[in-house]
Write an enzyme that holds these catalytic residues in place. Structure first.
Site, PDB file in Angstrom:
ATOM      1  N   GLY A 248      35.491  47.879  32.654  1.00 37.47           N
ATOM      2  CA  GLY A 248      34.387  47.235  31.954  1.00 37.47           C
ATOM      3  C   GLY A 248      34.519  47.218  30.454  1.00 37.47           C
ATOM      4  O   GLY A 248      33.605  46.788  29.741  1.00 37.47           O
ATOM      5  N   GLU A 288      39.971  52.127  34.995  1.00 42.39           N
ATOM      6  CA  GLU A 288      40.538  50.941  35.639  1.00 42.39           C
ATOM      7  C   GLU A 288      40.350  49.695  34.773  1.00 42.39           C
ATOM      8  O   GLU A 288      39.593  48.795  35.118  1.00 42.39           O
ATOM      9  CB  GLU A 288      39.877  50.732  37.007  1.00 42.39           C
ATOM     10  CG  GLU A 288      40.139  51.864  37.979  1.00 42.39           C
ATOM     11  CD  GLU A 288      39.317  51.762  39.247  1.00 42.39           C
ATOM     12  OE1 GLU A 288      39.758  52.276  40.278  1.00 42.39           O
ATOM     13  OE2 GLU A 288      38.221  51.160  39.202  1.00 42.39           O
ATOM     14  N   PRO A 289      41.032  49.612  33.640  1.00 41.47           N
ATOM     15  CA  PRO A 289      40.912  48.416  32.799  1.00 41.47           C
ATOM     16  C   PRO A 289      41.618  47.219  33.430  1.00 41.47           C
ATOM     17  O   PRO A 289      42.684  47.363  34.020  1.00 41.47           O
ATOM     18  CB  PRO A 289      41.607  48.835  31.501  1.00 41.47           C
ATOM     19  CG  PRO A 289      42.605  49.867  31.932  1.00 41.47           C
ATOM     20  CD  PRO A 289      41.961  50.603  33.079  1.00 41.47           C
ATOM     21  N   GLY A 290      41.014  46.065  33.317  1.00 38.10           N
ATOM     22  CA  GLY A 290      41.629  44.832  33.792  1.00 38.10           C
ATOM     23  C   GLY A 290      41.565  43.780  32.712  1.00 38.10           C
ATOM     24  O   GLY A 290      42.566  43.426  32.083  1.00 38.10           O
ATOM     25  N   ARG A 328      34.637  30.041  34.495  1.00 36.09           N
ATOM     26  CA  ARG A 328      33.745  31.016  33.872  1.00 36.09           C
ATOM     27  C   ARG A 328      32.631  30.382  33.022  1.00 36.09           C
ATOM     28  O   ARG A 328      31.488  30.849  33.076  1.00 36.09           O
ATOM     29  CB  ARG A 328      34.549  32.020  33.037  1.00 36.09           C
ATOM     30  CG  ARG A 328      35.499  32.862  33.886  1.00 36.09           C
ATOM     31  CD  ARG A 328      36.201  33.944  33.070  1.00 36.09           C
ATOM     32  NE  ARG A 328      35.254  34.952  32.619  1.00 36.09           N
ATOM     33  CZ  ARG A 328      34.864  35.100  31.372  1.00 36.09           C
ATOM     34  NH1 ARG A 328      35.311  34.286  30.418  1.00 36.09           N
ATOM     35  NH2 ARG A 328      34.000  36.051  31.046  1.00 36.09           N
ATOM     36  N   TYR A 332      28.917  31.510  34.245  1.00 37.62           N
ATOM     37  CA  TYR A 332      28.029  32.345  33.443  1.00 37.62           C
ATOM     38  C   TYR A 332      28.137  32.091  31.948  1.00 37.62           C
ATOM     39  O   TYR A 332      28.125  33.009  31.143  1.00 37.62           O
ATOM     40  CB  TYR A 332      28.231  33.846  33.733  1.00 37.62           C
ATOM     41  CG  TYR A 332      29.584  34.256  34.242  1.00 37.62           C
ATOM     42  CD1 TYR A 332      29.759  34.519  35.599  1.00 37.62           C
ATOM     43  CD2 TYR A 332      30.671  34.404  33.398  1.00 37.62           C
ATOM     44  CE1 TYR A 332      30.972  34.918  36.092  1.00 37.62           C
ATOM     45  CE2 TYR A 332      31.896  34.806  33.890  1.00 37.62           C
ATOM     46  CZ  TYR A 332      32.049  35.060  35.242  1.00 37.62           C
ATOM     47  OH  TYR A 332      33.269  35.453  35.740  1.00 37.62           O
ATOM     48  N   CYS A 359      34.540  16.109  38.457  1.00 35.84           N
ATOM     49  CA  CYS A 359      33.366  15.261  38.665  1.00 35.84           C
ATOM     50  C   CYS A 359      32.107  16.105  38.806  1.00 35.84           C
ATOM     51  O   CYS A 359      31.462  16.157  39.857  1.00 35.84           O
ATOM     52  CB  CYS A 359      33.582  14.399  39.907  1.00 35.84           C
ATOM     53  SG  CYS A 359      32.409  13.041  40.061  1.00 35.84           S
ATOM     54  N   GLU A 360      31.760  16.785  37.725  1.00 31.05           N
ATOM     55  CA  GLU A 360      30.573  17.635  37.643  1.00 31.05           C
ATOM     56  C   GLU A 360      30.043  17.596  36.215  1.00 31.05           C
ATOM     57  O   GLU A 360      30.818  17.779  35.261  1.00 31.05           O
ATOM     58  CB  GLU A 360      30.903  19.090  37.997  1.00 31.05           C
ATOM     59  CG  GLU A 360      31.274  19.329  39.443  1.00 31.05           C
ATOM     60  CD  GLU A 360      30.073  19.310  40.365  1.00 31.05           C
ATOM     61  OE1 GLU A 360      28.936  19.424  39.876  1.00 31.05           O
ATOM     62  OE2 GLU A 360      30.286  19.188  41.601  1.00 31.05           O
ATOM     63  N   TYR A 388      40.719  36.576  34.804  1.00 28.96           N
ATOM     64  CA  TYR A 388      39.850  35.882  35.757  1.00 28.96           C
ATOM     65  C   TYR A 388      40.012  34.365  35.774  1.00 28.96           C
ATOM     66  O   TYR A 388      39.419  33.704  36.633  1.00 28.96           O
ATOM     67  CB  TYR A 388      38.374  36.258  35.539  1.00 28.96           C
ATOM     68  CG  TYR A 388      38.145  37.735  35.695  1.00 28.96           C
ATOM     69  CD1 TYR A 388      38.221  38.332  36.946  1.00 28.96           C
ATOM     70  CD2 TYR A 388      37.913  38.545  34.594  1.00 28.96           C
ATOM     71  CE1 TYR A 388      38.064  39.696  37.100  1.00 28.96           C
ATOM     72  CE2 TYR A 388      37.749  39.913  34.733  1.00 28.96           C
ATOM     73  CZ  TYR A 388      37.818  40.481  35.989  1.00 28.96           C
ATOM     74  OH  TYR A 388      37.675  41.834  36.135  1.00 28.96           O
TER      75      TYR A 388
END
Length: 441
Positions: A248, A288-290, A328, A332, A359-360, A388
């Site tokens: 996080g 646990e860094p990502g 992403r 959000y 097409c959005e 991500y």
């Protein structure tokens, strides 16, 4: 725009990453294109390892592969001596195919299937991070039948919710993840672990949120796990050997973001650990860094296509990707910075919004960014797309997923090839009844 890692502007006014001209990369590999700065990824890993070494604590750093998982990435993680966090059979399969040491793997997930548990047991992974009583019972039964002992961490929800600058102490009690701490579920889980055959419980795990820019939440989580450890020692004689505090740790997507340094995060955790445990009882500490390892190391390169000016309203520039390679912003409202990779020496002249080609109406990558006068054919480099983006990429509108290249010291290597048109239909099947005239059987 802030340059990151090995990024720089060369004499041609082009963006360069890892010693590679992005204009040349676009010509060679096409666009959209994910570019990963290998030097920066390795450097971030080393920062975590070095920060822990300074604390004198026993530790592990486990890369959270959900942020970005490929064969090459798993090899890189192994080379740097980190552990690995996987959350599915697919991520585990990728790690094993890459030759990653199984004993350095943590297997997460709130709904692991029987097949996934068996896969982990057969591979000899290091730890299962158990989320619930069903999993605990099933894992015990499977391990016992195989004559194996599964090492376990119990995932807890310690009542700490961290979202950037806001900490709500009780918010995370309502979560799909983990054993609830406030209700005593964790204590019952420890008791069952000590009774079940085929299990060895080593300690506890928690994860308090993402994009965290403060240390308060981590400190509070440590305090709660210290108390839990004391209670379990008094109740069951259980000695906590591992405390896994998840990830996080925040990164800087734009100038408004203010993440702390790796040292600041780790030193705060270490300080709280030392103050909570006696010296002889200090457990091994795991993080646990990502995102914080790969996020800023990634850049996505797009080709500008159509340009649309709505007088008095807005100017849109459309690129050859969008929510299929970066969902992403649509999911959000994630915010990004960008630059014209082929015209870095020019000053901003106009405010535009970057639209994807899907097409959005919600397929927007960036709203209102200042750039030089944009022309069709320009290359737009969107920064901080290493975490991500590839992981969440999809084939919506039957678009092909981009290639991924690692760049370092002037060399560029494809680690994921661009999908072909044939790739899009390789799993499709036409029933025989649709192959006959008029669809008759």
């Amino acid at each position: 725009m802030r340059l990151r890692g090995t990024s720089q502007f060369n004499d041609q006014g082009h963006l360069e990453i890892g010693g590679c001209d992005t204009v040349e990369l676009a010509e060679q590999f096409g666009t959209p294109l994910y570019i990963m700065d290998e030097w920066m990824i390795r450097q971030r890993m080393r920062e975590y390892m070095q920060a822990f070494q300074k604390t004198g604590l026993a530790f592990q750093v486990a890369y959270a592969s959900k942020a970005f998982s490929t064969l090459a990435m798993c090899r890189l993680v192994a080379e740097e001596g980190l552990h690995l966090d996987v959350v599915s059979d697919g991520e585990l399969f990728t790690a094993l195919k890459a030759g990653f040491p199984a004993e350095r793997i943590y297997f997460h997930g709130n709904n692991k299937t029987r097949e996934e548990l068996e896969m982990g047991l057969d591979a000899g992974i290091g730890w299962f991070v158990v989320d619930n009583f069903n999993e605990l019972s099933m894992l015990s039964s499977l391990a016992y039948k195989k004559g194996l002992t599964a090492r376990v961490l119990l995932r807890t929800t310690p009542g700490v919710e961290a979202h950037t600058h806001t900490y709500i102490q009780t918010g995370q009690e309502d979560s799909k993840f983990g054993f609830n701490l406030a209700s005593g579920q964790v204590h019952k889980a420890v008791e069952r672990c000590l009774q079940y055959k085929g299990l060895k419980v080593d300690g506890f795990h928690c994860h308090i949120g993402s994009q965290i820019f403060e240390t308060d939440g981590f400190r509070l989580a440590v305090q709660k796990l210290v108390t839990l450890s004391e209670e379990c020692r008094n109740l069951f004689g259980f000695q906590t050997r591992i405390l896994n505090l998840g990830g996080g740790f925040g990164i800087r997507y734009n100038e408004e973001d203010r993440p702390m340094s790796v040292d600041q995060y780790i030193f705060a955790i270490a300080e709280e650990i030392r103050s909570g445990f006696s010296e002889k009882d200090i457990p091994q500490v795991v993080v646990e860094p990502g995102r914080s390892i790969v996020g800023e190391a990634g850049t996505t390169l797009y080709r500008v296509g159509t340009i649309k000016q709505i007088p008095g309203v807005r100017k849109y520039i459309s690129v050859d990707g969008g929510m299929n390679d970066n969902p992403r912003p649509a999911l959000y409202r994630a915010s990004y910075e960008a630059i014209l990779a082929n015209r870095t020496s020019e000053q901003p002249e106009e405010t535009v919004s970057v639209a994807g080609k899907l097409c959005e109406s919600g397929d927007m990558l960036i709203w209102d960014i200042d750039l030089p006068h944009v022309k069709s054919g320009d290359l737009l480099a969107v920064t901080c797309t290493g975490a991500y983006n590839y992981s969440m990429a999809n084939n919506y509108n039957r678009l092909r997923r981009p290639a991924v290249v690692f760049v370092r010291d002037g060399y560029s290597d494809v680690v994921v090839r661009r999908e072909s048109m044939e790739d899009l239909i390789k799993n499709d099947r036409i029933p025989n009844r649709l192959l006959t005239p008029n669809g008759q059987c």
